[in-house]
Design a protein around this motif. Structure first.
Motif, PDB file in Angstrom:
ATOM      1  N   TYR A   1      -6.736  -3.618   1.766  1.00 26.03           N
ATOM      2  CA  TYR A   1      -5.954  -5.124   1.755  1.00 26.03           C
ATOM      3  C   TYR A   1      -4.875  -4.895   3.000  1.00 26.03           C
ATOM      4  CZ  TYR A   1      -7.307  -6.182  -2.971  1.00 26.03           C
ATOM      5  OH  TYR A   1      -8.293  -6.470  -4.041  1.00 26.03           O
ATOM      6  N   GLN A   2      -4.609  -5.652   3.665  1.00 32.73           N
ATOM      7  CA  GLN A   2      -3.798  -5.709   4.787  1.00 32.73           C
ATOM      8  C   GLN A   2      -2.836  -6.684   4.912  1.00 32.73           C
ATOM      9  OE1 GLN A   2      -5.903  -4.494   8.369  1.00 32.73           O
ATOM     10  NE2 GLN A   2      -3.901  -4.663   9.629  1.00 32.73           N
ATOM     11  N   SER A   3      -1.663  -6.559   5.642  1.00 26.93           N
ATOM     12  CA  SER A   3      -0.640  -7.557   5.849  1.00 26.93           C
ATOM     13  C   SER A   3       0.137  -7.183   6.941  1.00 26.93           C
ATOM     14  CB  SER A   3       0.440  -7.679   4.576  1.00 26.93           C
ATOM     15  OG  SER A   3       1.441  -8.611   4.996  1.00 26.93           O
TER      16      SER A   3
ATOM     17  N   ALA B   1      -6.389 -11.770  -2.621  1.00 28.55           N
ATOM     18  CA  ALA B   1      -4.960 -11.607  -1.897  1.00 28.55           C
ATOM     19  C   ALA B   1      -3.821 -11.463  -2.978  1.00 28.55           C
ATOM     20  CB  ALA B   1      -4.934 -12.829  -0.989  1.00 28.55           C
ATOM     21  N   PHE B   2      -2.773 -10.822  -2.515  1.00 23.33           N
ATOM     22  CA  PHE B   2      -1.689 -10.574  -3.302  1.00 23.33           C
ATOM     23  C   PHE B   2      -0.658 -11.958  -2.872  1.00 23.33           C
ATOM     24  CE2 PHE B   2      -3.779  -6.450  -3.569  1.00 23.33           C
ATOM     25  CZ  PHE B   2      -3.634  -6.383  -4.881  1.00 23.33           C
ATOM     26  N   SER B   3       0.182 -12.023  -3.876  1.00 23.40           N
ATOM     27  CA  SER B   3       1.138 -13.171  -3.319  1.00 23.40           C
ATOM     28  C   SER B   3       2.131 -12.851  -2.213  1.00 23.40           C
ATOM     29  CB  SER B   3       1.993 -13.588  -4.709  1.00 23.40           C
ATOM     30  OG  SER B   3       2.491 -12.391  -5.056  1.00 23.40           O
ATOM     31  N   ASN B   4       2.137 -11.486  -2.007  1.00 21.10           N
ATOM     32  CA  ASN B   4       3.159 -11.023  -1.002  1.00 21.10           C
ATOM     33  C   ASN B   4       2.618 -10.954   0.266  1.00 21.10           C
ATOM     34  OD1 ASN B   4       1.659  -8.769  -1.277  1.00 21.10           O
ATOM     35  ND2 ASN B   4       3.285  -7.089  -2.061  1.00 21.10           N
ATOM     36  N   GLY B   5       1.331 -11.220   0.536  1.00 18.67           N
ATOM     37  CA  GLY B   5       0.638 -11.513   1.631  1.00 18.67           C
ATOM     38  C   GLY B   5      -0.584 -10.259   1.955  1.00 18.67           C
ATOM     39  N   PHE B   6      -0.747  -9.363   1.133  1.00 18.31           N
ATOM     40  CA  PHE B   6      -1.765  -8.603   1.421  1.00 18.31           C
ATOM     41  C   PHE B   6      -3.066  -9.067   1.194  1.00 18.31           C
ATOM     42  CE2 PHE B   6       1.793  -5.623   1.403  1.00 18.31           C
ATOM     43  CZ  PHE B   6       1.210  -4.524   2.300  1.00 18.31           C
TER      44      PHE B   6
ATOM     45  N   GLU C   1       9.519  -2.353  -7.914  1.00 13.71           N
ATOM     46  CA  GLU C   1       9.106  -4.178  -8.509  1.00 13.71           C
ATOM     47  C   GLU C   1       8.195  -4.681  -7.566  1.00 13.71           C
ATOM     48  OE1 GLU C   1       9.528  -6.690 -10.918  1.00 13.71           O
ATOM     49  OE2 GLU C   1      10.955  -4.962 -11.227  1.00 13.71           O
ATOM     50  N   THR C   2       8.128  -4.526  -6.377  1.00 13.86           N
ATOM     51  CA  THR C   2       7.052  -5.179  -5.534  1.00 13.86           C
ATOM     52  C   THR C   2       5.713  -4.522  -5.933  1.00 13.86           C
ATOM     53  OG1 THR C   2       8.577  -5.516  -3.656  1.00 13.86           O
ATOM     54  CG2 THR C   2       6.277  -5.588  -3.250  1.00 13.86           C
ATOM     55  N   MET C   3       5.496  -3.333  -6.023  1.00 18.48           N
ATOM     56  CA  MET C   3       4.242  -2.803  -6.327  1.00 18.48           C
ATOM     57  C   MET C   3       4.071  -3.150  -7.878  1.00 18.48           C
ATOM     58  SD  MET C   3       3.587   0.596  -4.297  1.00 18.48           S
ATOM     59  CE  MET C   3       2.000   0.194  -4.274  1.00 18.48           C
TER      60      MET C   3
END
Length: 261
Positions: free
Chosen positions: A147-149, A112-117, A248-250
């Motif tokens: 991945y999904q968010s 999982a990624f810290s941004n919710g994906f 920046e997010t990516m």
């Protein structure tokens, strides 16, 4: 726009199209239309598409494979890359970890990624680099991780590094010797019925390289977001359609994969 960016569009589009089977012969015919140095276009400069989602998934995906730029690999020049992955085969992250560990090389991923994906599944496949004469230059194993968010979906695609791109990227960030490249490309999908669906602004954007045109069933705009990098002999890309993720997010997502942050 970088051919390396275009290569990685295939990643997210695989996820969009994985439930719509495409024959190997048909996909090869589509991929053969994209040659070294330029995308094959009709007189209006439009991509040819068949079945709106599926072929945007293939043609846009073709872009992910580095089509549109010159690549050098071994003894020849790569005209296009044929390949892809099938429907989701791996549905638990534990099984994915075992699959990655069993492969030669250092294949990195996150649950999982810290941004919710968060991980939802993965599939394996093979990419085949082909020269202008139709000869296979290389074959490599690939893996596409979904991945999904909420309603947003992205793909992480990994494969051994085989090509050096001559293209450029919109935004570049270097961290600890790794060069991350971010690109964002907008598309307009129009029906192939002979009518003119382009606005004056569309024409200006196409001329400026800000917009690409593709054929489909309906008139719509879609935007592809992608970050790519090479790490320890492996190609990585994270990409998604209409996900609204800035550079920046990516970059942060890419660094989480590369450095385990």
């Amino acid at each position: 726009m970088s051919g390396e960016f275009d290569r990685n569009l295939k990643a997210c589009l695989r996820q969009q199209a994985e439930e719509v089977p495409v024959s190997e012969v048909w996909s090869r015919q589509v991929l053969r239309q994209v040659r070294v140095g330029a995308e094959q276009k009709n007189e209006e400069g439009m991509f040819m598409r068949h079945k709106r989602v599926k072929v945007l998934a293939i043609c846009a995906a073709v872009c992910c494979l580095g089509v549109g730029s010159a690549f050098a690999a071994g003894n020849g020049s790569i005209a296009y890359v044929n390949g892809g992955t099938g429907p989701v085969q791996i549905r638990s992250y534990e099984k994915l970890e075992k699959k990655l560990a069993s492969r030669e090389g250092n294949w990195k991923a996150v649950e999982a990624f810290s941004n919710g994906f968060t991980f939802t599944g993965a599939s394996t496949g093979q990419d085949e680099g082909v020269d202008t004469d139709g000869n296979t230059i290389y074959k490599v194993q690939t893996i596409s991780i979904n991945y999904q968010s909420g309603a947003k979906k992205v793909n992480l695609v990994i494969r051994p590094h085989m090509e050096e791109s001559t293209g450029t990227s919109l935004t570049v960030k270097e961290v600890n010797g790794i060069r991350f490249q971010y690109s964002c490309q907008r598309y307009k999908v129009v029906p192939e019925d002979g009518r003119d669906y382009l606005t004056e602004q569309d024409r200006k954007d196409v001329e400026a390289g800000k917009l690409k045109i593709s054929y489909g069933d309906d008139v719509e705009y879609t935007t592809h977001y992608c970050v790519m990098w090479v790490d320890d002999g492996m190609d990585y890309s994270i990409s998604g359609l209409d996900v609204g993720l800035d550079a920046e997010t990516m970059f942060e997502m890419a660094e989480e994969v590369a450095f385990g942050r």
